[in-house]
Scaffold this motif. Structure first.
Motif, mmCIF file in Angstrom:
data_model
loop_
_atom_site.group_PDB
_atom_site.id
_atom_site.type_symbol
_atom_site.label_atom_id
_atom_site.label_comp_id
_atom_site.label_asym_id
_atom_site.label_seq_id
_atom_site.Cartn_x
_atom_site.Cartn_y
_atom_site.Cartn_z
ATOM 1 N N GLU A 43 59.708 39.435 34.575
ATOM 2 C CA GLU A 43 58.430 38.892 34.151
ATOM 3 C C GLU A 43 57.899 37.345 34.860
ATOM 4 O OE1 GLU A 43 59.471 37.475 30.155
ATOM 5 O OE2 GLU A 43 60.311 39.450 29.945
ATOM 6 N N TYR A 45 54.359 37.583 36.314
ATOM 7 C CA TYR A 45 53.171 37.762 36.222
ATOM 8 C C TYR A 45 52.336 37.716 37.021
ATOM 9 C CZ TYR A 45 54.877 39.486 32.459
ATOM 10 O OH TYR A 45 56.133 40.806 31.510
ATOM 11 N N ASP A 46 51.510 36.435 37.542
ATOM 12 C CA ASP A 46 51.157 35.652 38.633
ATOM 13 C C ASP A 46 51.603 35.682 39.572
ATOM 14 O OD1 ASP A 46 49.334 34.490 36.622
ATOM 15 O OD2 ASP A 46 50.823 32.557 36.526
ATOM 16 N N SER A 70 49.550 43.861 34.577
ATOM 17 C CA SER A 70 50.180 42.096 34.372
ATOM 18 C C SER A 70 49.128 41.003 34.669
ATOM 19 C CB SER A 70 50.185 42.079 36.484
ATOM 20 O OG SER A 70 51.191 42.545 36.424
ATOM 21 N N ARG A 72 47.034 41.480 31.638
ATOM 22 C CA ARG A 72 47.185 41.708 29.902
ATOM 23 C C ARG A 72 48.318 40.864 29.447
ATOM 24 N NH1 ARG A 72 50.679 44.965 26.501
ATOM 25 N NH2 ARG A 72 50.353 46.245 28.075
ATOM 26 N N LYS A 73 49.551 41.207 30.302
ATOM 27 C CA LYS A 73 51.333 39.914 29.830
ATOM 28 C C LYS A 73 51.349 38.649 30.123
ATOM 29 C CE LYS A 73 53.982 42.273 28.005
ATOM 30 N NZ LYS A 73 54.075 42.126 27.170
ATOM 31 N N LYS A 74 50.124 37.732 31.388
ATOM 32 C CA LYS A 74 50.540 36.707 32.328
ATOM 33 C C LYS A 74 50.195 35.686 30.869
ATOM 34 C CE LYS A 74 46.029 36.471 34.330
ATOM 35 N NZ LYS A 74 45.901 34.189 33.660
ATOM 36 N N GLN A 75 50.281 34.695 31.197
ATOM 37 C CA GLN A 75 49.908 33.168 30.168
ATOM 38 C C GLN A 75 48.887 32.357 30.837
ATOM 39 O OE1 GLN A 75 50.146 33.286 26.241
ATOM 40 N NE2 GLN A 75 51.502 35.765 27.483
ATOM 41 N N PRO A 76 47.460 32.247 30.413
ATOM 42 C CA PRO A 76 46.844 33.279 29.031
ATOM 43 C C PRO A 76 46.552 34.600 29.759
ATOM 44 C CG PRO A 76 45.397 31.268 29.806
ATOM 45 C CD PRO A 76 47.103 31.361 31.000
ATOM 46 N N PRO A 77 46.280 35.666 29.092
ATOM 47 C CA PRO A 77 46.244 36.989 29.247
ATOM 48 C C PRO A 77 44.908 36.873 29.571
ATOM 49 C CG PRO A 77 46.880 37.039 27.252
ATOM 50 C CD PRO A 77 46.567 34.965 27.504
ATOM 51 N N ASP A 78 44.606 37.723 30.431
ATOM 52 C CA ASP A 78 42.785 38.371 31.068
ATOM 53 C C ASP A 78 42.655 39.445 29.847
ATOM 54 O OD1 ASP A 78 41.403 38.795 32.073
ATOM 55 O OD2 ASP A 78 41.028 38.238 34.252
#
Length: 148
Positions: A43, A45-46, A70, A72-78
């Motif tokens: 997890e 993602y970055d 990645s 979609r799942k990162k915070q905040p999502p793109d």
């Protein structure tokens, strides 16, 4: 009896082919694929996005799919970027099971149920004997519908 034995052998070889087609990374997978999958599994993602950007294998459906996932799942999502990469993955490989599933889930995030159902139909054609991606997207659609 001879034909029965030959048929049995052919069925075994087909079953083995279907089972092996998506179970473990191939020995010829590039390093970036294993590294980014490991980051995603953790997890991170970055980190996965940086690894994918370094590899920059934009002609690979897997690369585009993992980049979309990645983002979609990162915070905040793109979500806009994610959609762009899923579309690119499906342009390269229209039956890419991961991209079909994940793009369908993105459609649900964007409240596009017909779009998600269209991707589920494509997944059904991509894996006529059933597959995890189809089951996962179908479950996500059912969950989405139950909340409406």
């Amino acid at each position: 009896m001879k034909y029965l034995f030959i048929t049995f052998l052919l069925m075994l070889s087909f079953i083995g082919y279907v089972h092996a087609s998506d179970t473990a990374p191939a020995m010829s997978d590039p390093a970036w694929l294993a590294e980014s999958r490991a980051s995603i599994k953790a997890e991170k993602y970055d980190q996965a996005i940086k690894q994918l950007q370094t590899a920059n294998d934009t002609s690979s459906a897997d690369w585009n799919n993992l980049m979309g996932y990645s983002l979609r799942k990162k915070q905040p999502p793109d979500l806009v970027g994610s959609e762009k990469y899923y579309q690119a993955a499906l342009k390269i490989d229209p039956s890419h099971r991961g991209a079909l599933e994940y793009y369908g889930k993105l459609k649900l995030i964007n409240n596009d149920l017909p779009g998600a159902e269209a991707l589920l139909a494509r997944l059904n054609k991509a894996c006529p004997l059933g597959c995890e991606e189809y089951s996962d997207l179908k479950g996500a659609i059912q969950k989405y519908k139950s909340k409406k």
